[in-house]
Design a protein around this motif. Structure first.
Motif, PDB file in Angstrom:
ATOM      1  N   LEU A 139       0.817  -1.212   0.000  1.00  0.00           N
ATOM      2  CA  LEU A 139       0.000   0.000   0.000  1.00  0.00           C
ATOM      3  C   LEU A 139       0.851   1.263   0.000  1.00  0.00           C
ATOM      4  O   LEU A 139       0.608   2.189  -0.776  1.00  0.00           O
ATOM      5  N   THR A 140       1.865   1.292   0.868  1.00  0.00           N
ATOM      6  CA  THR A 140       2.684   2.500   0.954  1.00  0.00           C
ATOM      7  C   THR A 140       3.449   2.754  -0.344  1.00  0.00           C
ATOM      8  O   THR A 140       3.590   3.907  -0.776  1.00  0.00           O
ATOM      9  N   TYR A 141       3.911   1.708  -0.994  1.00  0.00           N
ATOM     10  CA  TYR A 141       4.697   1.930  -2.203  1.00  0.00           C
ATOM     11  C   TYR A 141       3.852   2.155  -3.446  1.00  0.00           C
ATOM     12  O   TYR A 141       4.306   2.815  -4.385  1.00  0.00           O
ATOM     13  N   ILE A 142       2.646   1.661  -3.451  1.00  0.00           N
ATOM     14  CA  ILE A 142       1.715   2.084  -4.511  1.00  0.00           C
ATOM     15  C   ILE A 142       1.456   3.575  -4.362  1.00  0.00           C
ATOM     16  O   ILE A 142       1.477   4.338  -5.331  1.00  0.00           O
ATOM     17  N   GLY A 143       1.236   3.999  -3.116  1.00  0.00           N
ATOM     18  CA  GLY A 143       0.997   5.419  -2.856  1.00  0.00           C
ATOM     19  C   GLY A 143       2.176   6.287  -3.242  1.00  0.00           C
ATOM     20  O   GLY A 143       2.021   7.332  -3.883  1.00  0.00           O
ATOM     21  N   ILE A 144       3.382   5.865  -2.857  1.00  0.00           N
ATOM     22  CA  ILE A 144       4.581   6.639  -3.203  1.00  0.00           C
ATOM     23  C   ILE A 144       4.789   6.670  -4.714  1.00  0.00           C
ATOM     24  O   ILE A 144       5.175   7.680  -5.295  1.00  0.00           O
ATOM     25  N   GLY A 145       4.517   5.558  -5.386  1.00  0.00           N
ATOM     26  CA  GLY A 145       4.658   5.507  -6.844  1.00  0.00           C
ATOM     27  C   GLY A 145       3.706   6.463  -7.548  1.00  0.00           C
ATOM     28  O   GLY A 145       4.088   7.138  -8.515  1.00  0.00           O
ATOM     29  N   ALA A 286      -3.567  11.571  -3.635  1.00  0.00           N
ATOM     30  CA  ALA A 286      -3.987  10.177  -3.753  1.00  0.00           C
ATOM     31  C   ALA A 286      -2.905   9.240  -3.218  1.00  0.00           C
ATOM     32  O   ALA A 286      -3.190   8.275  -2.492  1.00  0.00           O
ATOM     33  N   GLY A 287      -1.658   9.523  -3.590  1.00  0.00           N
ATOM     34  CA  GLY A 287      -0.556   8.673  -3.136  1.00  0.00           C
ATOM     35  C   GLY A 287      -0.345   8.735  -1.641  1.00  0.00           C
ATOM     36  O   GLY A 287      -0.160   7.709  -0.981  1.00  0.00           O
ATOM     37  N   THR A 288      -0.389   9.944  -1.079  1.00  0.00           N
ATOM     38  CA  THR A 288      -0.172  10.073   0.359  1.00  0.00           C
ATOM     39  C   THR A 288      -1.317   9.452   1.160  1.00  0.00           C
ATOM     40  O   THR A 288      -1.100   8.971   2.277  1.00  0.00           O
ATOM     41  N   ALA A 289      -2.515   9.448   0.616  1.00  0.00           N
ATOM     42  CA  ALA A 289      -3.639   8.790   1.293  1.00  0.00           C
ATOM     43  C   ALA A 289      -3.364   7.293   1.453  1.00  0.00           C
ATOM     44  O   ALA A 289      -3.623   6.709   2.514  1.00  0.00           O
ATOM     45  N   LEU A 290      -2.815   6.654   0.411  1.00  0.00           N
ATOM     46  CA  LEU A 290      -2.475   5.237   0.510  1.00  0.00           C
ATOM     47  C   LEU A 290      -1.346   4.999   1.512  1.00  0.00           C
ATOM     48  O   LEU A 290      -1.333   3.986   2.218  1.00  0.00           O
ATOM     49  N   VAL A 291      -0.400   5.939   1.567  1.00  0.00           N
ATOM     50  CA  VAL A 291       0.683   5.821   2.543  1.00  0.00           C
ATOM     51  C   VAL A 291       0.114   5.823   3.957  1.00  0.00           C
ATOM     52  O   VAL A 291       0.502   5.011   4.811  1.00  0.00           O
ATOM     53  N   ILE A 292      -0.824   6.719   4.219  1.00  0.00           N
ATOM     54  CA  ILE A 292      -1.429   6.797   5.549  1.00  0.00           C
ATOM     55  C   ILE A 292      -2.165   5.503   5.884  1.00  0.00           C
ATOM     56  O   ILE A 292      -2.084   4.988   7.001  1.00  0.00           O
ATOM     57  N   VAL A 293      -2.888   4.939   4.920  1.00  0.00           N
ATOM     58  CA  VAL A 293      -3.585   3.674   5.141  1.00  0.00           C
ATOM     59  C   VAL A 293      -2.584   2.578   5.505  1.00  0.00           C
ATOM     60  O   VAL A 293      -2.820   1.767   6.416  1.00  0.00           O
ATOM     61  N   GLY A 294      -1.459   2.541   4.810  1.00  0.00           N
ATOM     62  CA  GLY A 294      -0.437   1.540   5.112  1.00  0.00           C
ATOM     63  C   GLY A 294       0.120   1.683   6.509  1.00  0.00           C
ATOM     64  O   GLY A 294       0.359   0.696   7.209  1.00  0.00           O
ATOM     65  N   ILE A 295       0.315   2.928   6.956  1.00  0.00           N
ATOM     66  CA  ILE A 295       0.842   3.174   8.299  1.00  0.00           C
ATOM     67  C   ILE A 295      -0.139   2.679   9.355  1.00  0.00           C
ATOM     68  O   ILE A 295       0.231   2.016  10.319  1.00  0.00           O
ATOM     69  N   PHE A 296      -1.425   3.010   9.177  1.00  0.00           N
ATOM     70  CA  PHE A 296      -2.417   2.568  10.143  1.00  0.00           C
ATOM     71  C   PHE A 296      -2.578   1.049  10.129  1.00  0.00           C
ATOM     72  O   PHE A 296      -2.855   0.428  11.155  1.00  0.00           O
ATOM     73  N   LEU A 297      -2.376   0.444   8.963  1.00  0.00           N
ATOM     74  CA  LEU A 297      -2.476  -1.006   8.871  1.00  0.00           C
ATOM     75  C   LEU A 297      -1.402  -1.687   9.700  1.00  0.00           C
ATOM     76  O   LEU A 297      -1.669  -2.671  10.410  1.00  0.00           O
ATOM     77  N   ILE A 298      -0.182  -1.170   9.644  1.00  0.00           N
ATOM     78  CA  ILE A 298       0.921  -1.796  10.378  1.00  0.00           C
ATOM     79  C   ILE A 298       0.741  -1.641  11.879  1.00  0.00           C
ATOM     80  O   ILE A 298       1.206  -2.455  12.665  1.00  0.00           O
ATOM     81  N   GLY A 299       0.008  -0.617  12.314  1.00  0.00           N
ATOM     82  CA  GLY A 299      -0.182  -0.400  13.755  1.00  0.00           C
ATOM     83  C   GLY A 299      -1.519  -0.837  14.273  1.00  0.00           C
ATOM     84  O   GLY A 299      -1.807  -0.716  15.468  1.00  0.00           O
ATOM     85  N   TRP A 300      -2.378  -1.379  13.406  1.00  0.00           N
ATOM     86  CA  TRP A 300      -3.758  -1.670  13.801  1.00  0.00           C
ATOM     87  C   TRP A 300      -3.852  -2.806  14.800  1.00  0.00           C
ATOM     88  O   TRP A 300      -4.571  -2.751  15.774  1.00  0.00           O
ATOM     89  N   LYS A 301      -3.075  -3.893  14.566  1.00  0.00           N
ATOM     90  CA  LYS A 301      -3.102  -5.036  15.494  1.00  0.00           C
ATOM     91  C   LYS A 301      -1.667  -5.398  15.878  1.00  0.00           C
ATOM     92  O   LYS A 301      -1.111  -6.365  15.378  1.00  0.00           O
ATOM     93  N   PRO A 302      -1.039  -4.590  16.734  1.00  0.00           N
ATOM     94  CA  PRO A 302       0.371  -4.810  17.073  1.00  0.00           C
ATOM     95  C   PRO A 302       0.663  -6.161  17.664  1.00  0.00           C
ATOM     96  O   PRO A 302       1.757  -6.668  17.546  1.00  0.00           O
ATOM     97  N   SER A 303      -0.310  -6.789  18.323  1.00  0.00           N
ATOM     98  CA  SER A 303      -0.032  -8.072  18.948  1.00  0.00           C
ATOM     99  C   SER A 303       0.112  -9.199  17.929  1.00  0.00           C
ATOM    100  O   SER A 303       0.622 -10.257  18.243  1.00  0.00           O
ATOM    101  N   THR A 304      -0.342  -8.976  16.684  1.00  0.00           N
ATOM    102  CA  THR A 304      -0.245 -10.029  15.656  1.00  0.00           C
ATOM    103  C   THR A 304       0.751  -9.685  14.581  1.00  0.00           C
ATOM    104  O   THR A 304       0.872 -10.386  13.602  1.00  0.00           O
ATOM    105  N   THR A 305       1.471  -8.571  14.726  1.00  0.00           N
ATOM    106  CA  THR A 305       2.450  -8.184  13.719  1.00  0.00           C
ATOM    107  C   THR A 305       3.851  -8.197  14.304  1.00  0.00           C
ATOM    108  O   THR A 305       4.757  -7.719  13.713  1.00  0.00           O
TER     109      THR A 305
END
Length: 305
Positions: A139-145, A286-305
């Motif tokens: 997600l983050t790299y699609i956004g950055i691209g 549009a790209g930065t929105a995907l970056v933000i989604v990726g960041i929240f995804l990595i922190g959403w369930k810290p006990s399983t990541t």
């Protein structure tokens, strides 16, 4: 115990995000210094490290006095290598590149390094790449691209545009080597001691470079306006974020920090718009929105990541 672990992970994410936000100011200060003073990349880098030096000396002395663990010769060598790659070579490549590309584009290219870091951890250190990390990276790299595509159409007319891109690409590679090594060494050596020693080795590299290549122009360092930029780069964009990111890495791991710090392009693009008058356009948003989604995804369930 589970609640305590969750709290520690959440604190690690917050610390890492704050460090990334402060680091993202670096490109803004560098571009402003190039615009308003007569300075080269190495002069600006010398000032950044010079004003940072007292803090890392104090931190190093304090950490050493409070640790009974003695470092081995091999560990000292690895610390020197990390310092050279992480804050000497990568910073030098970055500062040179910023002379030719926008702050927003610099940050987007630079954030190839989480991919390199994860690959180094996965293939060299044999760290398992988890599903959540992989999804966040995609997600983050699609956004950055997407954002990169919009930026490149604006800046391609610059005669030194591709030289700037190449230098920042080198910065991303060298910094990813540093970040991967840091994730392994901080838990062993300790965040404060590691950060201080690495930065001291980096400072030695920068000063040696300057004395060999440009010491005859030392008076350029005394420009009043340039000194202000040097102090700001040292305090806001170097000392504080370096300790914050390494502390966060000690809590949540280098893979997670590498992905969390993808917030950097978002922050830099916004700052560049207000302080450097660089345009913000739809592809960036549009790209930065995907970056933000990726960041929240990595922190959403810290006990399983």
């Amino acid at each position: 115990m589970l609640t305590k672990n969750r709290t520690g992970m959440a604190g690690g994410f917050i610390i890492a995000i704050l460090g990334a936000l402060l680091f993202s100011t670096k490109a803004i200060f560098v571009k402003l210094a190039f615009q308003h003073t007569q300075v080269s990349a190495i002069h600006l880098l010398v000032l950044r490290m010079l004003f940072s030096l007292p803090f890392y000396l104090v931190a190093g002395i304090y950490a050493r006095s409070n640790s009974s663990q003695k470092l081995t010769g091999k560990q000292w060598i690895v610390l020197a290598v990390m310092g050279i790659f992480g804050y000497y070579l990568s910073s030098l490549f970055d500062f040179i590149g910023l002379q030719f590309v926008s702050a927003g584009l610099e940050r987007l290219i630079l954030f190839l390094y989480p991919t390199f870091t994860v690959l180094i951890n996965t293939f060299y250190f044999k760290t398992k790449l988890k599903t959540t990390q992989l999804a966040a990276l995609i997600l983050t790299y699609i956004g950055i691209g997407i954002a990169f595509w919009g930026e490149i159409k604006l800046d391609a007319g610059n005669a030194h545009f591709y030289l700037g891109i190449f230098m920042i690409f080198l910065c991303a590679i060298t910094y990813s080597i540093y970040l991967a090594g840091t994730g392994k060494l901080v838990p062993i050596i300790g965040a404060t001691r590691y950060t201080a020693y690495v930065m001291l080795f980096a400072t030695l590299g920068v000063f040696t470079h300057f004395l060999i290549t440009d010491h005859q122009n030392i008076t350029l360092l005394l420009q009043p306006g340039l000194l202000v930029y040097g102090v700001t780069l040292a305090m806001v964009a170097t000392v504080l974020p370096s300790f914050l990111l390494n502390t966060g890495m000690n809590k949540v791991g280098s893979n997670n920090v590498a992905i969390i710090t993808s917030i950097g392009p978002v922050s830099t693009i916004i700052q560049a718009h207000f302080f450097l008058h660089e345009p913000i356009f739809f592809l960036q948003l549009a790209g930065t929105a995907l970056v933000i989604v990726g960041i929240f995804l990595i922190g959403w369930k810290p006990s399983t990541t």
